[in-house]
Design a protein around this motif. Structure first.
Motif, PDB file in Angstrom:
ATOM      1  N   VAL A 155       0.780  -1.477  -0.429  1.00 56.65           N
ATOM      2  CA  VAL A 155      -0.347  -0.183   0.147  1.00 56.65           C
ATOM      3  C   VAL A 155       0.737   1.036   0.112  1.00 56.65           C
TER       4      VAL A 155
ATOM      5  N   THR B   4       3.749   9.925   3.389  1.00 60.86           N
ATOM      6  CA  THR B   4       4.473   8.508   3.937  1.00 60.86           C
ATOM      7  C   THR B   4       5.610   9.981   5.085  1.00 60.86           C
ATOM      8  N   SER B   5       5.253  10.069   5.910  1.00 56.61           N
ATOM      9  CA  SER B   5       6.142  10.451   6.856  1.00 56.61           C
ATOM     10  C   SER B   5       7.379   9.727   7.445  1.00 56.61           C
ATOM     11  N   VAL B   6       8.546  10.050   7.534  1.00 55.59           N
ATOM     12  CA  VAL B   6       9.564   9.088   7.684  1.00 55.59           C
ATOM     13  C   VAL B   6       9.803   9.774   9.081  1.00 55.59           C
TER      14      VAL B   6
ATOM     15  N   GLU C  49      18.268   3.171   0.925  1.00 57.82           N
ATOM     16  CA  GLU C  49      18.002   2.340   0.569  1.00 57.82           C
ATOM     17  C   GLU C  49      17.778   1.577   2.084  1.00 57.82           C
TER      18      GLU C  49
ATOM     19  N   VAL D 200      14.625   3.014   3.736  1.00 56.85           N
ATOM     20  CA  VAL D 200      14.115   3.065   3.569  1.00 56.85           C
ATOM     21  C   VAL D 200      13.142   1.983   2.874  1.00 56.85           C
TER      22      VAL D 200
ATOM     23  N   ARG E 150      14.759  -0.594   1.960  1.00 58.55           N
ATOM     24  CA  ARG E 150      14.678  -2.420   2.644  1.00 58.55           C
ATOM     25  C   ARG E 150      13.549  -2.462   4.027  1.00 58.55           C
ATOM     26  N   LEU E 151      13.204  -1.572   4.192  1.00 56.02           N
ATOM     27  CA  LEU E 151      12.084  -1.461   5.273  1.00 56.02           C
ATOM     28  C   LEU E 151      10.972  -2.972   4.359  1.00 56.02           C
ATOM     29  N   GLY E 152      10.633  -2.338   3.175  1.00 55.06           N
ATOM     30  CA  GLY E 152      10.045  -2.917   2.265  1.00 55.06           C
ATOM     31  C   GLY E 152      10.167  -4.730   2.420  1.00 55.06           C
TER      32      GLY E 152
ATOM     33  N   GLN F 239       9.466   6.068  -1.744  1.00 57.41           N
ATOM     34  CA  GLN F 239       7.881   4.660  -1.151  1.00 57.41           C
ATOM     35  C   GLN F 239       7.265   3.891  -1.799  1.00 57.41           C
TER      36      GLN F 239
ATOM     37  N   ARG G 282       9.057   1.065  -2.229  1.00 60.18           N
ATOM     38  CA  ARG G 282       9.532   0.271  -0.848  1.00 60.18           C
ATOM     39  C   ARG G 282       8.748  -0.950  -1.336  1.00 60.18           C
TER      40      ARG G 282
ATOM     41  N   GLN H 244       7.914  -4.977  -1.210  1.00 62.20           N
ATOM     42  CA  GLN H 244       7.088  -5.327  -0.155  1.00 62.20           C
ATOM     43  C   GLN H 244       6.472  -6.511  -1.016  1.00 62.20           C
TER      44      GLN H 244
END
Lengths: 371, 286
Positions: free
Chosen positions: B99, B104-106, B113, B115, B117-119, B163, B166, B170
């Motif tokens: 989604v 999207t606030s970070v 990378e 960010v 990689r979190l996906g 984003q 990311r 995912q």
């Protein structure tokens, strides 16, 4: 389950993936983070040995170790200084420092704000009410509780107070998934005011000895550390440290906010509850045994984010190591600066941490203005 | 509100959409606070297609996207590939769809990378069901070479593309071992320049063509006409019209929908509709 699955990965951590990603990226930062962790572990060992050797009474650590390991004569006084005074104090200092620093990092990750410090926003205040209640009422109204829980009673009371404060703060400071640090700070001021009023009532009821105890404890000190105190604080702090490490992946997902973390399969509510318990456990136990020691939770995570980046898988262990070292250094300074008397460590930390906090504010004014 | 046992739910879904892999929404409503935002929404979106949700400001587009991705609680029914959209299924859903929110606030200073990689972390980087690699995802959003950059120092459009990368990590491939994957996008291109609007829209349409499913809230009617296979038009929290772009993007329907004259032409190349608002009359009001 999602917490574990989010923390279990170390995705793309292979050299191939790093090189494909374009060299300069996060791979380097992860390598550096590991180096920093190693260096911090080394630092902690050095600091710990130093804190055992330095003090009002001259004891040579080498002689002591030699005597204990290989047999040999050592004056009883020196043995007692090490084993009964300095060693428990060192262990307690490490636990408190690690607990406070990790609690700060977890809280900042949870609130998604690098200025959220348990001391500043009233968690410590909540804990201190629990402790004050026990100092004053422990032998009267609360005596059944102290009889039941023994020396664990005070840390648990501090834990309960911290928990209540953190839940309040979370309810107050959070709206639609965003935390306003302004609201948090104001809520912290209000909470602290309420707590101090309650502590005031307790002081009003206290006798002279209790007032002395309260006063000294509030300043923050590791003096009077005993193995009993250390054992009382250790379970809560160690459990909180372990819990925090398990949350690292989840806290990383929270970088993107609660909605995005939820879309990535994270049980955000569970993480939040776990984080709140974790913060309250570490802060509560620390406050119970060492009083109000401020700024550890903000100085240590902030420095480490500059050094190794915000990835909680490295940040949290780093905070534990550096927090422990910082507190031992501060405690050693507090002990030798005006030896044979000693300064409360809370004063030393405030003198170091306060200006550091102001420096953070100067560097990042937008942090408060922006939210 | 309906409560079905899971096998019944699955049966209902396939009967409703004729497509067990699709998104099936029936009688969905959302109440935020005391306000009823969505009423009785029914729609279906199929794999292999890009479904666009359009409508005026405040018509409930984003709310609908948040409801079918599980961010907002809803009544009625929303099933993605026969899996009920609810917090209990969050982990399963996370493996089925990604989604992209409008913003999207970070919170901290992460590199691009980190960010992305979190996906990757949702699915893991190894195994048969591995995530797309960070490098591939960055390439897909035309940000190769940005891996080491500070995310917070990028422009808004670049951040949005990070984003998206990311989310792509995912989601992984359009079709995985367990079936097709989905991407839900809330105004994915509104902060992008025209090149990257086309770039991103082409990528997600291609994702659908390769067997995935895409649902996107869209503001740009021309991009909608160019890329959507199905258009769902919302007005005041209800489905006003649904169908192919040709069916929905007509002057009469659009003028009704947006409460403003929307001249619609026919593109010379392929006959798809286009909106050219020159000389359109705009009256004050709703």
């Amino acid at each position: 389950m999602s917490l574990a699955s989010l923390s279990a990965e170390d995705a793309g951590d292979t050299p191939a993936a790093s090189s494909r990603a374009g060299h300069a990226g996060a791979g380097d930062r992860r390598r550096r983070a590991r180096l920093v962790l190693l260096a911090l572990a080394g630092l902690l060992v050095v600091v710990a040995l130093a804190s055992l050797s330095i003090g009002a009474v001259g004891v040579t650590l080498g002689d002591y170790l030699h005597a204990r390991l290989f047999g040999g004569e050592i004056p009883l006084r020196d043995r007692l200084v090490i084993e009964v005074i300095r060693l428990p104090r060192m262990v307690l200092g490490m636990l408190v420092g690690a607990g406070l620093a990790v609690a700060g990092a977890v809280m900042q990750g949870l609130f998604r704000n690098p200025l959220a410090d348990p001391g500043l926003i009233g968690v410590s205040a909540g804990s201190s009410l629990g402790v004050a209640a026990f100092i004053v009422l422990g032998s009267t109204v609360l005596s059944p509780v102290s009889a039941l829980l023994g020396f664990h009673a005070v840390p648990l009371a501090a834990f309960a107070g911290g928990l209540a404060a953190t839940f309040c703060l979370y309810r107050l400071g959070q709206s639609q998934g965003q935390t306003s640090i302004a609201t948090l700070l104001l809520a912290g001021i209000a909470l602290s005011a309420i707590v101090f009023a309650c502590v005031g009532v307790l002081i009003f009821m206290a006798d002279d000895q209790q007032i002395r105890d309260l006063n000294f404890w509030q300043l923050g000190s590791l003096a009077g550390a005993t193995w009993e105190k250390t054992l009382a604080a250790a379970p809560l702090i160690l459990a909180s440290l372990a819990g925090a490490r398990l949350m690292a992946g989840g806290l990383n997902a929270l970088f993107l906010g609660e909605a995005a973390a939820g879309h990535m399969g994270l049980d955000v509510e569970r993480l939040k509850t776990a984080a709140i318990f974790c913060v309250a456990g570490a802060v509560g136990a620390s406050v119970a045994v060492a009083g109000g020691i401020g700024f550890v939770g903000i100085v240590v995570p902030h420095l480490l984010r500059l050094l190794m980046g915000p990835d909680h898988r490295y940040l949290l262990p780093g905070c534990a190591l550096l927090g422990a070292s910082l507190l031992l250094v501060a405690d050693t300074v507090a002990r030798v600066l005006v030896a044979p008397a000693e300064l409360p460590i809370g004063i030393v930390m405030a003198l170091v941490g306060g200006p550091f906090f102001l420096w953070i504010l100067l560097r990042r004014k937008g942090l408060i203005a922006g939210v | 509100m309906f409560h079905f046992r899971s096998d019944e739910k699955a049966a209902t879904a396939s009967a409703w959409t004729g497509d067990r892999n699709g998104l099936a929404v029936r009688g969905l409503g959302v109440t935020l606070g005391t306000r009823r935002i969505l009423h009785d929404i029914s729609l279906s979106a199929r794999v292999g297609e890009l479904t666009a949700i359009i409508g005026p400001n405040g018509s409930g587009k984003s709310t609908l996207l948040k409801a079918v991705t599980g961010e907002h609680a809803h009544d009625g029914e929303a099933l993605l590939a026969s899996v009920r959209v609810s917090p209990d299924n969050r982990r399963r859903l996370a493996l089925m769809r990604g989604v992209l929110a409008q913003h999207t606030s970070v919170a901290f200073s992460l590199t691009v990378e980190e960010v992305v990689r979190l996906g990757v972390s949702v699915r893991g980087a190894h195994g048969p069901d591995a995530a797309m690699s960070v490098a591939e995802a960055l390439e897909a959003v035309d940000l190769s070479g940005f891996a080491g950059r500070d995310y917070l120092k990028l422009s808004g459009g670049e951040q949005q593309r990070v984003q998206l990368a990311r989310v792509l990590c995912q989601v992984g491939a359009p079709v995985g071992p367990q079936g097709p994957r989905w991407i839900f996008l809330d105004e994915p291109v509104s902060s992008l320049d025209i090149k990257h609007q086309l770039w991103v829209m082409r990528f997600v349409r291609d994702f659908a063509k390769r067997g995935g499913g895409v649902v996107a809230v869209m503001h740009d009617l021309n991009l909608t006409a160019m890329f959507a296979d199905q258009v769902v038009a919302l007005r005041q929290g209800r489905v006003h019209a649904a169908g192919t772009p040709q069916e929905v993007l007509t002057r009469a329907l659009m003028s009704e929908l947006y409460d403003c004259d929307v001249p619609v032409g026919e593109a010379p190349r392929d006959g798809s509709p286009f909106v050219l608002p020159h000389g359109a009359r705009v009256s004050p009001g709703t």
